[in-house]
Design a protein around this motif. Structure first.
Motif, PDB file in Angstrom:
ATOM      1  N   ALA A  71       0.834  -1.212   0.000  1.00 58.85           N
ATOM      2  CA  ALA A  71       0.000   0.000   0.000  1.00 58.85           C
ATOM      3  C   ALA A  71       0.867   1.260   0.000  1.00 58.85           C
ATOM      4  O   ALA A  71       0.579   2.224  -0.707  1.00 58.85           O
ATOM      5  CB  ALA A  71      -0.931  -0.014   1.208  1.00 58.85           C
ATOM      6  N   ARG A  72       1.949   1.254   0.791  1.00 60.26           N
ATOM      7  CA  ARG A  72       2.851   2.416   0.836  1.00 60.26           C
ATOM      8  C   ARG A  72       3.537   2.647  -0.504  1.00 60.26           C
ATOM      9  O   ARG A  72       3.670   3.788  -0.961  1.00 60.26           O
ATOM     10  CB  ARG A  72       3.890   2.232   1.935  1.00 60.26           C
ATOM     11  CG  ARG A  72       3.336   2.407   3.313  1.00 60.26           C
ATOM     12  CD  ARG A  72       4.396   2.219   4.367  1.00 60.26           C
ATOM     13  NE  ARG A  72       3.810   2.332   5.694  1.00 60.26           N
ATOM     14  CZ  ARG A  72       4.343   1.829   6.773  1.00 60.26           C
ATOM     15  NH1 ARG A  72       5.497   1.193   6.713  1.00 60.26           N
ATOM     16  NH2 ARG A  72       3.753   1.957   7.940  1.00 60.26           N
ATOM     17  N   LEU A  73       3.980   1.573  -1.136  1.00 61.34           N
ATOM     18  CA  LEU A  73       4.634   1.709  -2.434  1.00 61.34           C
ATOM     19  C   LEU A  73       3.663   2.227  -3.483  1.00 61.34           C
ATOM     20  O   LEU A  73       4.036   3.051  -4.327  1.00 61.34           O
ATOM     21  CB  LEU A  73       5.237   0.369  -2.870  1.00 61.34           C
ATOM     22  CG  LEU A  73       6.451  -0.085  -2.057  1.00 61.34           C
ATOM     23  CD1 LEU A  73       6.868  -1.502  -2.463  1.00 61.34           C
ATOM     24  CD2 LEU A  73       7.608   0.879  -2.221  1.00 61.34           C
ATOM     25  N   GLN A  74       2.424   1.768  -3.437  1.00 64.32           N
ATOM     26  CA  GLN A  74       1.425   2.278  -4.382  1.00 64.32           C
ATOM     27  C   GLN A  74       1.181   3.767  -4.152  1.00 64.32           C
ATOM     28  O   GLN A  74       1.039   4.527  -5.103  1.00 64.32           O
ATOM     29  CB  GLN A  74       0.110   1.520  -4.241  1.00 64.32           C
ATOM     30  CG  GLN A  74       0.107   0.204  -4.964  1.00 64.32           C
ATOM     31  CD  GLN A  74      -1.286  -0.377  -5.050  1.00 64.32           C
ATOM     32  OE1 GLN A  74      -2.089  -0.233  -4.142  1.00 64.32           O
ATOM     33  NE2 GLN A  74      -1.557  -1.045  -6.141  1.00 64.32           N
ATOM     34  N   GLY A  79       0.883   8.730  -5.876  1.00 62.96           N
ATOM     35  CA  GLY A  79       0.670  10.003  -5.212  1.00 62.96           C
ATOM     36  C   GLY A  79      -0.570  10.085  -4.350  1.00 62.96           C
ATOM     37  O   GLY A  79      -0.883  11.126  -3.805  1.00 62.96           O
ATOM     38  N   LYS A  80      -1.316   9.001  -4.239  1.00 60.62           N
ATOM     39  CA  LYS A  80      -2.505   8.985  -3.379  1.00 60.62           C
ATOM     40  C   LYS A  80      -2.795   7.552  -2.980  1.00 60.62           C
ATOM     41  O   LYS A  80      -2.291   6.607  -3.575  1.00 60.62           O
ATOM     42  CB  LYS A  80      -3.707   9.581  -4.100  1.00 60.62           C
ATOM     43  CG  LYS A  80      -4.099   8.836  -5.369  1.00 60.62           C
ATOM     44  CD  LYS A  80      -5.277   9.469  -6.037  1.00 60.62           C
ATOM     45  CE  LYS A  80      -5.628   8.681  -7.300  1.00 60.62           C
ATOM     46  NZ  LYS A  80      -6.790   9.205  -7.966  1.00 60.62           N
TER      47      LYS A  80
END
Length: 138
Positions: A71-74, A79-80
């Protein structure tokens, strides 16, 4: 005309130094990176909410950490974050496969995947049964 020896050595050295940059910024024609996958055996939990009864599995530990990192990498890439901080997944339980989302809980130390009644019927699952899951993070 062949490249002179000293220039060829410099050219080769520069390419080796640039290799990590090419890994970060791939060529547009390169295939997308392979998505992450998780496997787990988790108990099917029944949860009673205001709008009805739901059946779900809860990811904790290393599986939850992998989902949080994805989730953090996405979020860095796009950018969101997605709605409710969710992560899109392709799920396989037995012979049944479907697309869904997993949702983080308050401190993101656990993630939840809802299991529909249709899947429960197709795979003969009941509350408390261990569910063997394969997730492909999309």
């Amino acid at each position: 005309m062949p490249i002179p020896e000293p220039i060829a050595a410099i050219h080769s050295s520069l390419l080796r130094q640039a290799a990590p940059i090419f890994a970060i910024f791939p060529h547009p024609s390169d295939p997308p990176p392979v998505s992450d996958a998780l496997s787990a055996v988790l108990p099917l939990v029944r949860w009673e909410g205001d709008r009805g009864t739901y059946h779900l599995v809860i990811f904790t530990g290393s599986e939850a950490e992998a989902l949080t990192m994805h989730a953090r990498l996405q979020r860095l890439e796009f950018g969101k974050r997605r709605g409710f901080g969710s992560v899109k997944v392709r799920v396989r339980v037995g012979e049944t496969e479907w697309k869904s989302s997993v949702f983080p809980q308050k401190q993101q130390c656990e993630w939840v995947l809802l299991i529909s009644k249709k899947v429960m019927q197709q795979e003969n699952l009941a509350e408390g049964n261990p569910v063997k899951l394969k997730l492909e993070l999309l």
